[in-house]
Design an enzyme around this catalytic site. Structure first.
Site, mmCIF file in Angstrom:
data_model
loop_
_atom_site.group_PDB
_atom_site.id
_atom_site.type_symbol
_atom_site.label_atom_id
_atom_site.label_comp_id
_atom_site.label_asym_id
_atom_site.label_seq_id
_atom_site.Cartn_x
_atom_site.Cartn_y
_atom_site.Cartn_z
ATOM 1 C CG PHE A 81 -4.179 -3.412 -10.567
ATOM 2 C CD1 PHE A 81 -4.512 -2.638 -11.673
ATOM 3 C CD2 PHE A 81 -2.854 -3.467 -10.177
ATOM 4 C CE1 PHE A 81 -3.547 -1.923 -12.367
ATOM 5 C CE2 PHE A 81 -1.876 -2.760 -10.871
ATOM 6 C CZ PHE A 81 -2.227 -1.983 -11.968
ATOM 7 C CB SER A 125 2.534 -10.816 -5.168
ATOM 8 O OG SER A 125 3.203 -10.739 -3.938
ATOM 9 C CB THR A 127 3.700 -13.323 -1.761
ATOM 10 O OG1 THR A 127 2.778 -12.948 -2.768
ATOM 11 C CG2 THR A 127 3.825 -12.235 -0.726
ATOM 12 C CE1 TYR A 149 -0.055 -11.423 -1.827
ATOM 13 C CE2 TYR A 149 -2.315 -11.016 -2.507
ATOM 14 C CZ TYR A 149 -0.960 -10.733 -2.597
ATOM 15 O OH TYR A 149 -0.540 -9.746 -3.454
ATOM 16 C CE LYS A 153 -2.036 -11.013 -6.245
ATOM 17 N NZ LYS A 153 -2.808 -10.173 -7.172
HETATM 18 C C1 WQD Z 1 7.872 -4.963 5.403
HETATM 19 C C2 WQD Z 1 8.844 -5.040 6.575
HETATM 20 C C3 WQD Z 1 8.018 -6.325 8.413
HETATM 21 C C4 WQD Z 1 4.726 -3.540 9.325
HETATM 22 C C5 WQD Z 1 3.818 -7.583 2.003
HETATM 23 C C6 WQD Z 1 3.001 -8.758 1.608
HETATM 24 C C7 WQD Z 1 2.507 -8.714 0.262
HETATM 25 C C8 WQD Z 1 3.243 -7.863 -0.720
HETATM 26 C C9 WQD Z 1 4.279 -6.905 -0.158
HETATM 27 C C10 WQD Z 1 1.535 -7.589 -2.379
HETATM 28 C C11 WQD Z 1 8.924 -6.424 7.206
HETATM 29 C C12 WQD Z 1 8.179 -4.857 8.798
HETATM 30 C C13 WQD Z 1 5.823 -4.152 8.743
HETATM 31 C C14 WQD Z 1 4.815 -3.052 10.661
HETATM 32 C C15 WQD Z 1 7.104 -3.786 10.740
HETATM 33 N N1 WQD Z 1 2.262 -7.067 -1.361
HETATM 34 N N2 WQD Z 1 6.993 -4.269 9.447
HETATM 35 N N3 WQD Z 1 6.014 -3.197 11.312
HETATM 36 O O1 WQD Z 1 5.532 -8.408 4.552
HETATM 37 O O2 WQD Z 1 7.432 -7.661 3.010
HETATM 38 O O3 WQD Z 1 5.154 -7.982 2.095
HETATM 39 O O4 WQD Z 1 3.774 -6.531 1.103
HETATM 40 O O5 WQD Z 1 1.729 -8.600 -2.930
HETATM 41 O O6 WQD Z 1 1.196 -8.213 0.418
HETATM 42 O O7 WQD Z 1 3.768 -9.915 1.673
HETATM 43 O O8 WQD Z 1 5.615 -6.057 3.586
HETATM 44 O O9 WQD Z 1 5.225 -3.834 4.553
HETATM 45 O O10 WQD Z 1 4.160 -5.857 5.680
HETATM 46 O O11 WQD Z 1 6.625 -5.523 5.843
HETATM 47 O O12 WQD Z 1 8.167 -3.893 11.373
HETATM 48 O O13 WQD Z 1 3.853 -2.499 11.259
HETATM 49 O O14 WQD Z 1 8.394 -4.177 7.596
HETATM 50 O O15 WQD Z 1 8.431 -7.186 9.460
HETATM 51 O O16 WQD Z 1 10.258 -6.629 7.620
HETATM 52 P P1 WQD Z 1 6.007 -7.600 3.399
HETATM 53 P P2 WQD Z 1 5.316 -5.282 4.940
#
Ligand code: WQD
Length: 339
Positions: A81, A125, A127, A149, A153
């Site tokens: 991890f 991930s 991503t 990032y 991966k």
């Molecule tokens: C989710 C949704 C935001 C925060 C991330 C990373 C990656 C992966 C999964 C490990 C989106 C919205 C978010 C906030 C919001 N993890 N949001 N206000 O971006 O899908 O993915 O986590 O690999 O690290 O890519 O996750 O939780 O940041 O966002 O409105 O304060 O919530 O726009 O739609 P994301 P997230």
């Protein structure tokens, strides 16, 4: 009793996976540099399981320190991890991300080979699919990460693929997580990011408990039913159990295989807020702000391959994710360090 080395094992997903491993009869050793986690979680693991993992405070970039871990005991498998994981941070510090995530993995793989440890589960991930992914996303979807990032991966996946091709004994499972969320049902463990969280769920729970003044909803003008982003939120214990299944089935479908670990359905930001308010009985203060650069409108998994080949299926829905998150946040408003 299988001896498992967990790198990054004091982190959010790593620590929950330690619970699943110990409860399934594994002997767990944790390596972590504590750069983004607290050793306090080890005592919580002991409270829940009755066993405290062996812990080495070691950075994977410290080849000598890591070699001492491998000299101390033999490992039947490694779950990897450890790594930097903030998408936005990786945009401003790509060199740190490439060095830390890739060089650390190379040190780990060299020591695994030197000590005949040939089974590896890698924390990858969603991503790796990037912005062009069309949901539901399968493992055959194009791999086009949109951040340093995500590229670390994918590069690590490719490195592991090459090692597996060169060494028939080396078996790898690549687990591509969608959006991990939730907390252990005991309320003793949960997501505890350093500083202001990046991810939605900790932002919601910290706004609900008053640690953040409000949640900023990044955009309500997406082409989705309520205008907010849609993601595949998977309970962290479902994810942890997926790692056990990956260990159990590793090598059965060839030297290396990639799996999407997700629920297979999407929920919007507003749906998650509503579910959390229902689970916690608390209002979540929020405002709509501009979209966050790099965000996509919709991303959720097609987990059919993992369901079939790993005999694994996520079972906990967003209601359980919210209930378990609130139990953790309410009991630990300042996280582990605040306890
Ligand atoms: C989710 C949704 C935001 C925060 C991330 C990373 C990656 C992966 C999964 C490990 C989106 C919205 C978010 C906030 C919001 N993890 N949001 N206000 O971006 O899908 O993915 O986590 O690999 O690290 O890519 O996750 O939780 O940041 O966002 O409105 O304060 O919530 O726009 O739609 P994301 P997230």
């Amino acid at each position: 009793m299988p001896s498992i080395l967990v790198t990054g094992g004091t982190g959010y997903i790593g620590s929950h996976t330690c619970i699943a491993l110990i409860e399934n009869g594994c002997d767990v050793t944790v390596v972590d540099n504590l750069s983004n986690s607290s050793a306090a979680v080890l005592d919580r693991i002991k409270k829940i399981t009755g066993k405290k993992p062996l812990f080495h405070k070691v950075d994977l970039l410290d080849a000598k320190g890591l070699a001492a871990v491998f000299k101390a005991r033999a490992f039947d498998a490694v779950i990897h991890f450890a790594g930097f994981k903030a998408v936005s941070e990786s945009m401003s510090a790509p060199l740190d991300y490439y060095h830390n995530n890739i060089a650390g993995t190379l040190n780990l793989c060299r020591l695994m080979q030197a000590h005949d440890a040939s089974t590896l589960v890698f924390s990858s991930s969603a991503t790796v699919y990037g912005d062009a992914a069309v949901s539901p996303v399968t493992e055959a979807s194009p791999l086009a990460p949109a951040s340093p990032y995500g590229r670390t991966k994918l590069m690590i996946e490719m490195i592991l693929r090459d090692i597996a091709m060169s060494n028939p004994a080396f078996r790898v499972s690549l687990l591509r997580y969608f959006n991990p969320a939730g907390a252990h049902e005991s309320g003793l463990m949960g997501e505890d990011p350093r500083g202001t969280p990046n991810n939605l769920m900790p932002c919601i729970s910290q706004a609900a408990v008053g640690r953040l003044p409000r949640l900023n909803v990044f955009g309500n003008d997406y082409p989705t039913p309520d205008g907010t982003g849609i993601r595949d939120y998977i309970h962290v214990m479902d994810l942890a159990e997926g790692h056990l299944k990956a260990l159990e089935h590793i090598g059965r479908t060839g030297a290396i295989a990639a799996y999407n670990l997700g629920m297979g359905q999407g929920h919007s930001v507003l749906e998650l807020i509503a579910a959390f308010e229902n689970a916690s009985g608390r209002k979540v203060p929020y405002v709509f702000t501009r979209r966050r650069p790099g965000d996509v409108a919709v991303l959720y998994a097609d987990p059919a391959k993992a369901n079939a080949e790993l005999a694994w299926k996520a079972a906990r829905g967003i209601e359980t994710i919210c209930t378990d998150t609130w139990r953790w946040q309410k009991g630990n408003p300042e996280g582990y360090e605040g306890s």
